[in-house]
Design a protein around this motif. Sequence first.
Motif, PDB file in Angstrom:
ATOM      1  N   GLY A  13     -30.123 -88.920 -16.483  1.00  0.00           N
ATOM      2  CA  GLY A  13     -29.293 -89.969 -17.065  1.00  0.00           C
ATOM      3  C   GLY A  13     -29.601 -91.147 -16.019  1.00  0.00           C
ATOM      4  N   GLU A  53     -12.749 -94.734 -18.906  1.00  0.00           N
ATOM      5  CA  GLU A  53     -13.531 -93.678 -19.770  1.00  0.00           C
ATOM      6  C   GLU A  53     -13.419 -94.087 -21.318  1.00  0.00           C
ATOM      7  OE1 GLU A  53     -11.274 -90.470 -18.297  1.00  0.00           O
ATOM      8  OE2 GLU A  53     -12.774 -90.009 -16.841  1.00  0.00           O
ATOM      9  N   ASP A  56     -15.654 -96.917 -22.163  1.00  0.00           N
ATOM     10  CA  ASP A  56     -17.114 -96.416 -21.966  1.00  0.00           C
ATOM     11  C   ASP A  56     -17.416 -95.678 -23.221  1.00  0.00           C
ATOM     12  OD1 ASP A  56     -17.370 -97.765 -19.706  1.00  0.00           O
ATOM     13  OD2 ASP A  56     -16.989 -95.708 -18.385  1.00  0.00           O
ATOM     14  N   LEU A  57     -16.548 -94.627 -23.529  1.00  0.00           N
ATOM     15  CA  LEU A  57     -16.727 -93.856 -24.885  1.00  0.00           C
ATOM     16  C   LEU A  57     -16.830 -94.575 -26.068  1.00  0.00           C
ATOM     17  CD1 LEU A  57     -14.250 -90.821 -24.169  1.00  0.00           C
ATOM     18  CD2 LEU A  57     -16.824 -90.938 -24.036  1.00  0.00           C
ATOM     19  N   ARG A  59     -18.188 -97.940 -26.152  1.00  0.00           N
ATOM     20  CA  ARG A  59     -19.128 -98.515 -26.013  1.00  0.00           C
ATOM     21  C   ARG A  59     -20.377 -97.574 -26.475  1.00  0.00           C
ATOM     22  NH1 ARG A  59     -18.948-100.197 -20.943  1.00  0.00           N
ATOM     23  NH2 ARG A  59     -17.642-102.243 -21.453  1.00  0.00           N
ATOM     24  N   THR A  60     -20.318 -96.367 -25.855  1.00  0.00           N
ATOM     25  CA  THR A  60     -21.497 -95.316 -26.371  1.00  0.00           C
ATOM     26  C   THR A  60     -21.327 -95.099 -27.809  1.00  0.00           C
ATOM     27  OG1 THR A  60     -21.213 -94.472 -24.111  1.00  0.00           O
ATOM     28  CG2 THR A  60     -22.290 -93.178 -25.814  1.00  0.00           C
ATOM     29  N   LEU A  63     -23.030 -97.760 -29.469  1.00  0.00           N
ATOM     30  CA  LEU A  63     -24.390 -97.714 -29.557  1.00  0.00           C
ATOM     31  C   LEU A  63     -25.059 -96.836 -30.463  1.00  0.00           C
ATOM     32  CD1 LEU A  63     -25.038 -98.153 -25.711  1.00  0.00           C
ATOM     33  CD2 LEU A  63     -25.416 -99.823 -27.460  1.00  0.00           C
ATOM     34  N   TYR A  64     -24.423 -95.508 -30.442  1.00  0.00           N
ATOM     35  CA  TYR A  64     -24.927 -94.502 -31.329  1.00  0.00           C
ATOM     36  C   TYR A  64     -24.807 -94.668 -32.741  1.00  0.00           C
ATOM     37  CZ  TYR A  64     -25.567 -90.934 -27.708  1.00  0.00           C
ATOM     38  OH  TYR A  64     -26.001 -90.361 -26.700  1.00  0.00           O
TER      39      TYR A  64
END
Length: 96
Positions: A13, A53, A56-57, A59-60, A63-64
């Motif tokens: 990662g 967290e 961050d989740l 944001r991820t 992106l997906y």
Amino acid sequence: MPPGGSGAGGRHGIGADGAKRALPDTDTVKAAIETVLAEAAARGRQPEPAARENTDLRRTLALYEEAIRQLALENDALRRGSTVVPLPTRSVPASP
């Protein structure tokens, strides 16, 4: 077996500093999850992600969602025989 436990060179990662780092193997992740759940159950609570967290989740996930949207557009264009026009990449995903 290499770090990461995959047998195919391991998994890596990208850390917050941009450096590659080895990801934990499946057994390590499962053990950590079981520990968190057991500690939460001992306190009579359910584990919840911390505010950072959760951010961050989200944001991820954004992106997906963008990657899936672009792949769907490309797939549709290829199926229709159209030319695929590369979309500009965004460094920051759109706000949900």
